[in-house]
Motif scaffolding. Sequence first.
Motif, PDB file in Angstrom:
ATOM      1  N   ARG A  67      41.493 143.577  10.475  1.00 20.78           N
ATOM      2  CA  ARG A  67      42.100 144.713   9.778  1.00 20.78           C
ATOM      3  C   ARG A  67      43.541 144.949  10.219  1.00 20.78           C
ATOM      4  O   ARG A  67      44.395 145.278   9.392  1.00 20.78           O
ATOM      5  N   THR A  68      43.816 144.797  11.509  1.00 13.42           N
ATOM      6  CA  THR A  68      45.134 145.156  12.021  1.00 13.42           C
ATOM      7  C   THR A  68      46.151 144.031  11.904  1.00 13.42           C
ATOM      8  O   THR A  68      47.356 144.300  11.813  1.00 13.42           O
ATOM      9  N   GLU A  69      45.707 142.773  11.908  1.00 15.53           N
ATOM     10  CA  GLU A  69      46.675 141.684  11.930  1.00 15.53           C
ATOM     11  C   GLU A  69      46.368 140.532  10.976  1.00 15.53           C
ATOM     12  O   GLU A  69      47.265 140.034  10.300  1.00 15.53           O
ATOM     13  N   ASN A  71      44.726 140.133   8.093  1.00 18.33           N
ATOM     14  CA  ASN A  71      44.891 140.285   6.651  1.00 18.33           C
ATOM     15  C   ASN A  71      46.347 140.070   6.234  1.00 18.33           C
ATOM     16  O   ASN A  71      46.636 139.360   5.261  1.00 18.33           O
ATOM     17  N   ASP A  72      47.281 140.658   6.982  1.00 16.95           N
ATOM     18  CA  ASP A  72      48.699 140.456   6.691  1.00 16.95           C
ATOM     19  C   ASP A  72      49.124 139.016   6.964  1.00 16.95           C
ATOM     20  O   ASP A  72      49.879 138.414   6.185  1.00 16.95           O
ATOM     21  N   GLY A  75      47.963 136.701   4.251  1.00 16.92           N
ATOM     22  CA  GLY A  75      48.726 136.878   3.029  1.00 16.92           C
ATOM     23  C   GLY A  75      50.099 136.234   3.089  1.00 16.92           C
ATOM     24  O   GLY A  75      50.579 135.676   2.087  1.00 16.92           O
ATOM     25  N   GLN A  76      50.732 136.267   4.250  1.00 16.83           N
ATOM     26  CA  GLN A  76      52.069 135.710   4.401  1.00 16.83           C
ATOM     27  C   GLN A  76      52.062 134.213   4.689  1.00 16.83           C
ATOM     28  O   GLN A  76      53.027 133.512   4.365  1.00 16.83           O
TER      29      GLN A  76
END
Length: 351
Positions: A67-69, A71-72, A75-76
Amino acid sequence: MVEQGAGTKRGLVRLCRTLVRVLTMKRSDIVLEYFDVAVYREDFDNLQTGQWLNDNNLTFWFEYVERTELNDFNGQYPDWAIVLLRPSMVFLLANSDDPAGLVSALPPLDRSRYVFMPVNDNQMVEMAEGGSHWSLLVVDRATARAYYYDSLGDANLDDARTVAHKMALLLGVPGLKLYAVRTPQQANGSDCGIMVCMVATCLMRRIAAAAGTSLCEMPTAREPGHLRRLHNHLRGRYRDRASSSDPDSSACSDSTPPLPPRPDDTPPLPPRPDERLGSTPPRPPRPDAPAVDLTLDAEPIDAAFGRRLLSYTILDLLAKNGSVVGTNTDIAISSDALQLVADAVVVRPDV
């Protein structure tokens, strides 16, 4: 309804009763609700020195990192995407006769390069929280390799082989090769779970570095002031679990003990000789899939620091957000699953 054998029916009955117990636990036993994970008092107490981490402890850490890292990050950097399978998912995969049929129950693995899987030695299907040892299996889909990390020799090697075989069938990679990676060894019989969390975190940092970014940067043990303040903020709520005078005896003690020195003279475990295992992986079969160094020879994996890190992560979430963070979407699914099990089993007094 298909008739069940006596042994199968007894197993389903025990599983049903376990689900009933889990789903009807008192809300007063819940310390923190973090999205799809409910952290119970027992789970928090497991983070004390000498306690064995259960599947919910590992599930919380994976959920938090995701959740904190992650997922981002995914995506990148989609070419380096990481999926963290929860222990319950790995248990389901290990005991499935049809891995391909589990696609709908698992995250979309086709969008990831790396799949992280905690492996448990539980051999009893009716005991989802059984077993006595945790290890880690990491599959690199791009290079068709699986890496096995075990802090207790090769204790879970056979279980890792089973999971790797099932995952190869699920991914459609019949040539998946399994490699035993030399792993820092635990100093007792209870640190395997926290070692899995810390090894997984270390490997995620390594993958992110290869992608040209950072991930899972952790505070150092020399900067404990914020962690102490978090404990002081919540010490009243957890006073009954911090009554020991020994700083190492509680996961939320008044003084944070220093990290123990890493025994540099203890050599890592050599891989077990096996025609399907190798100490040095071959070159990547695909030139467009750069290999990442996933060895741990120079990594200081510290179990004591890991326990404090998970403890204070929970306290940090409580201090900043209260006892509920996000929405738990698994409650309805769990209730449906319980009803399916109840419908499939005829509970008789003599069973």
